[in-house]
Design an enzyme around this catalytic site. Structure first.
Site, short mmCIF file in Angstrom:
data_model
loop_
_atom_site.label_atom_id
_atom_site.label_comp_id
_atom_site.label_asym_id
_atom_site.label_seq_id
_atom_site.Cartn_x
_atom_site.Cartn_y
_atom_site.Cartn_z
CG ASP A 19 7.11 47.10 68.73
OD1 ASP A 19 6.12 46.54 69.24
OD2 ASP A 19 8.27 46.67 68.84
CG ASN A 31 4.11 42.97 62.08
OD1 ASN A 31 3.95 41.92 62.69
ND2 ASN A 31 3.33 44.02 62.29
CE LYS A 55 2.10 38.98 60.58
NZ LYS A 55 1.67 38.49 61.88
N GLY A 66 -0.09 46.45 63.04
CA GLY A 66 -1.12 45.71 63.77
C GLY A 66 -1.82 46.60 64.78
NE ARG A 67 0.69 44.91 69.34
CZ ARG A 67 1.77 44.75 70.11
NH1 ARG A 67 1.62 44.51 71.39
NH2 ARG A 67 2.97 44.83 69.59
N PRO A 98 -2.83 41.18 59.96
CG PRO A 98 -2.29 38.95 59.52
CD PRO A 98 -1.84 40.35 59.25
CD GLN A 128 -2.09 34.81 58.85
OE1 GLN A 128 -2.77 34.74 59.89
NE2 GLN A 128 -0.98 35.50 58.78
CB CYS A 143 -0.66 31.78 65.77
SG CYS A 143 -1.73 31.62 67.20
#
Ligand SMILES: Cc1cc2nc3c(=O)[nH]c(=O)nc-3n(C[C@H](O)[C@H](O)[C@H](O)COP(=O)(O)O)c2cc1C
Length: 377
Positions: A230, A228, A167, A252-253, A41, A98, A128
């Site tokens: 990289d 998670n 998470k 992710g990215r 997410p 989420q 976060c």
């Protein structure tokens, strides 16, 4: 529509051979998650349009799709933005919502509202790093108050029937690694999966994720562990599964640079050589994304903003793309954007290929990106 490559010349292909040996799926509750690499997410990025795009690129083989994190304050006050963020399309299943917050009763209430949408899972965000979330005790703020994290998970579990996942980050800081405590809480309170972003809160998005810690948590865990951090290329997915033994990974990215990555891993799992995107694939992605955006947004300027966000990432590292990206980011209309895009791809004589590894993933600039919708180039 994207094509699934034919099984051809795959025998002996090094990646296909490696893929044949790794774990390819896991369960959340009784639900099969295949492939075991899914889109992490990302607030301001993985909205319904981006998720549907990724799902279409992978022909539905996206493992799991997760909403952006949604405030339980917003949900329980029927804030229109929060309610909208829960929407998902049938093609996105299995789908997880989420939520974030800090107060057990409200988290339970918010989780119930989420469950009522018909989603398959609810996830609690304990990662976060943004001060406006952490200062109220939510997100990675929960890592500093583990009894409250446990109370939140317990309350959410009691409120919903669907499996609940959490998470986390590995800790608050190097001096406060909470990973093994949060794993214990997750197991004791009945979480169905444990997702680990391998950075501390203090790191933000800088430095590298600590996969050794992730592997250690996996070796101790009795529930599925998803690692998670990289992952950029399909090879990285294989390397993480081979080296760290996790049940699955979240990307992710890297998925903003390479939204084909889920199709590529699924192809490898099915014994096919993954398709490398060519000009037509890039153009398809942009037009499909535009059409999906138009379904959600009335204003052209908003659609254009999201297209620019995508161009900034997806074209990074492509041959001659630096100046094309600049002109795209300055474009004033969708028509101008697509003219420039076509002109750029027409100008390429060789097949599309990346000149350089997109190695830094925009590291360190992400906090702004996550909580405004502004994109930092
Ligand atoms: C722009 C942005 C927004 C994010 N929003 C969320 C979010 O809403 N919920 C969440 O759990 N993680 C969020 N994250 C963290 C990612 O899910 C992921 O854990 C992190 O980026 C590390 O993975 P990566 O190296 O593959 O990007 C966000 C990350 C970015 C870059």
């Amino acid at each position: 529509m994207p094509k699934v490559p034919a099984i051809q010349d795959a025998v002996g292909h090094p990646l296909v051979e490696r893929a044949a040996k790794v774990q390819k799926e896991f369960l959340i509750g009784s639900r099969r998650i295949y492939p075991n690499a899914y889109l992490a997410p990302m607030s301001g990025v993985t909205d319904i349009c981006f998720r549907r795009l990724v799902s279409r690129l992978a022909q539905g083989r996206t493992g799991l799709l997760v909403s952006e994190f949604i405030s339980v304050e917003g949900l329980t006050r029927e804030n229109p933005k929060s309610m909208r963020q829960m929407a998902f399309a049938a093609e996105e299943r299995p789908f997880s919502i989420q939520i974030f917050g800090a107060e057990a009763k409200r988290m339970a209430w918010g989780a119930k509202i989420a469950e009522d949408t018909g989603c398959d899972f609810v996830e609690i965000n304990c990662g976060c790093p943004a001060p406006k979330v952490v200062n109220k005790g939510g997100g990675s703020g929960l890592l500093k108050d583990l009894p409250n994290l446990a109370a939140n998970l317990r309350a959410v579990k009691a409120a919903v029937q669907v499996p609940v996942t959490i998470k986390v980050r590995v800790g608050w800081s190097d001096d406060l690694i909470t990973l093994f405590d949060t794993l214990k809480i997750a197991e004791e309170e009945g979480a169905s999966a444990f997702v680990i972003h391998g950075r501390t809160r203090a790191q933000g998005y800088r430095g590298l994720a600590n996969w050794d810690l992730i592997a250690e948590a996996k070796s101790r865990a009795s529930i599925p562990v998803i690692g998670n951090g990289d992952i950029l290329r399909v090879e990285d997915i294989l390397q993480r599964l081979e080296t760290y033994g996790v049940d699955g990974v979240a990307v992710g990215r890297g998925a903003m640079h390479n939204p084909w990555i889920f199709a590529q891993i699924a192809d490898l799992y099915e014994g096919r050589v993954p398709h490398l995107p060519v000009r037509e694939d890039f153009l398809w992605v942009f037009t499909e994304y535009r059409d999906l955006l138009r379904e959600e947004m009335d204003l052209e300027v908003r659609v254009l903003g999201k297209l620019k966000q995508m161009a900034a990432r997806i074209l990074k590292g492509l041959r001659g793309a630096a100046s094309a990206r600049l002109s795209l980011l300055r474009s004033q209309s969708e028509a101008e954007f697509f003219d420039l895009l076509n002109a750029y791809f027409d100008s390429l004589s060789a097949p599309v290929s990346r000149l350089e590894e997109v190695a830094d993933l925009n590291g360190g600039e992400e906090e702004e990106l996550s909580f405004g919708n502004t994109f930092k180039n």
